[in-house]
Design a protein around this motif. Structure first.
Motif, PDB file in Angstrom:
ATOM      1  N   LYS A 258       3.956  15.732   1.260  1.00  0.00           N
ATOM      2  CA  LYS A 258       5.272  15.146   1.511  1.00  0.00           C
ATOM      3  C   LYS A 258       5.241  14.107   2.634  1.00  0.00           C
ATOM      4  N   ALA A 259       4.457  14.365   3.671  1.00  0.00           N
ATOM      5  CA  ALA A 259       4.386  13.409   4.781  1.00  0.00           C
ATOM      6  C   ALA A 259       3.802  12.078   4.309  1.00  0.00           C
ATOM      7  N   PHE A 260       2.795  12.148   3.454  1.00  0.00           N
ATOM      8  CA  PHE A 260       2.209  10.928   2.896  1.00  0.00           C
ATOM      9  C   PHE A 260       3.213  10.230   1.977  1.00  0.00           C
ATOM     10  N   LEU A 261       3.976  11.009   1.234  1.00  0.00           N
ATOM     11  CA  LEU A 261       5.021  10.458   0.373  1.00  0.00           C
ATOM     12  C   LEU A 261       6.021   9.647   1.203  1.00  0.00           C
ATOM     13  N   ASP A 262       6.404  10.176   2.353  1.00  0.00           N
ATOM     14  CA  ASP A 262       7.332   9.464   3.234  1.00  0.00           C
ATOM     15  C   ASP A 262       6.734   8.145   3.707  1.00  0.00           C
ATOM     16  N   GLU A 263       5.429   8.143   3.968  1.00  0.00           N
ATOM     17  CA  GLU A 263       4.755   6.914   4.400  1.00  0.00           C
ATOM     18  C   GLU A 263       4.747   5.872   3.278  1.00  0.00           C
ATOM     19  N   LEU A 264       4.469   6.317   2.054  1.00  0.00           N
ATOM     20  CA  LEU A 264       4.496   5.413   0.907  1.00  0.00           C
ATOM     21  C   LEU A 264       5.888   4.814   0.719  1.00  0.00           C
ATOM     22  N   ASN A 265       6.916   5.665   0.802  1.00  0.00           N
ATOM     23  CA  ASN A 265       8.290   5.187   0.625  1.00  0.00           C
ATOM     24  C   ASN A 265       8.699   4.217   1.726  1.00  0.00           C
ATOM     25  N   GLY A 266       8.241   4.472   2.937  1.00  0.00           N
ATOM     26  CA  GLY A 266       8.565   3.570   4.034  1.00  0.00           C
ATOM     27  C   GLY A 266       8.031   2.162   3.773  1.00  0.00           C
TER      28      GLY A 266
END
Length: 303
Positions: A258-266
């Motif tokens: 999930k943390a990596f997902l947030d980085e991708l979305n950012g």
């Protein structure tokens, strides 16, 4: 009167204490946590703020994506050996913003992409995959990149003029895709005569080109691109035609990342805000109809 040796030693004692204090203080300052943190703060603070997966990706030097290798989304150009496609260009810009050095691709049948993702053999899936409720039960998805729909491909000399003409025809589609599900629905409803499965886009197009099947239902962008690039294919798009299986596309990641997902979305949403995403879509001949904005593009994940 001369001082005794004892007196001389005593008079030097305060000076020695002072020197000892200064040396100890300097050493303490050099070895203190505050001094160490200050010297290393740029690098340590950057890594501390990054997800574990992003750090692992940077350490190995590339992000490994899963794709069925279909143009024009994410594929290897057989002439240059370079990765190309709409999804690749979007991901390349995301990687640039996250300081990921490179992208590598693992070819996997479309139907098995999410299985391989959850098995840990790839980092993400980036292959024009629709964000759908049933897929959201299996993995998480980024916010949407763009949207599109299906097309029907027929031989250039076909007498099929409308979708209603498919009622007794043999139609091909690729399992694991939205378009196969739509073709199955048509079969169940009696709108086509037979449904034949082909594992990838290349064999699908070859089959209809050799008239082993009467028509193909597939990705509209893929179909248009394939016909424009390969003059040996004596095929055309069924027109007029109104798409039924339009959907929005994103990249899939594991629930645990999930943390990596947030980085991708950012990074992705930054591209929407500054216009970079629209520019990439335009470069591939896609109009504003394919663009998905910030708010309408938000993905609500199950986990």
């Amino acid at each position: 009167m001369k001082k005794s040796s004892v007196q001389r030693k005593l008079s030097c004692f305060p000076l020695c204490l002072l020197l000892l204090f200064l040396v100890t203080a300097c050493a303490s300052t050099q070895n203190s946590p505050a001094a160490t943190d200050s010297a290393a703060s740029p690098q340590s603070s950057a890594s501390a703020g990054e997800s574990e997966l992003l750090q692992q990706i940077k350490q190995k030097g590339y992000i490994l994506i899963g794709s069925s290798n279909d143009a024009p989304f994410s594929y290897t150009n057989i002439e240059t050996g370079e990765l190309e496609g709409i999804d690749i260009q979007i991901l390349r810009e995301i990687c640039k913003r996250l300081d990921i050095p490179d992208i590598q691709l693992k070819v996997i049948d479309f139907a098995n992409l999410l299985v391989e993702l959850n098995n840990g053999s790839i980092d993400i899936v980036a292959d024009a995959m629709y964000v759908k409720d049933e897929r959201l039960q299996i993995t998480a998805f980024t916010d949407k990149w763009y949207q599109e729909g299906e097309a029907v491909v027929i031989p250039a000399d076909s007498d099929i003029a409308a979708k209603e003409d498919l009622q007794d025809k043999n139609v091909g589609a690729q399992p694991g895709t939205t378009f196969y599900e739509l073709a199955q629905q048509w079969l169940d409803e009696g709108k086509i005569g037979k449904l034949t499965a082909y594992d990838n886009q290349a064999t699908l197009m070859t089959a209809v080109n050799m008239q082993k099947i009467d028509a193909v239902i597939t990705d509209g962008i893929v179909a248009g691109y394939t016909l424009s690039q390969d003059s040996s294919l004596k095929l055309k798009l069924l027109s007029p035609y109104e798409a039924e299986a339009s959907g929005q596309i994103g990249a899939a990641v594991r629930f645990a990342d999930k943390a990596f997902l947030d980085e991708l979305n950012g990074a992705l949403n930054g591209m929407k805000e500054d216009g970079t995403l629209k520019t990439i879509l335009t470069d591939y001949g896609l109009t504003d109809d394919y663009y998905v904005g910030l708010e309408e593009g938000k993905t609500v994940n199950v986990k």
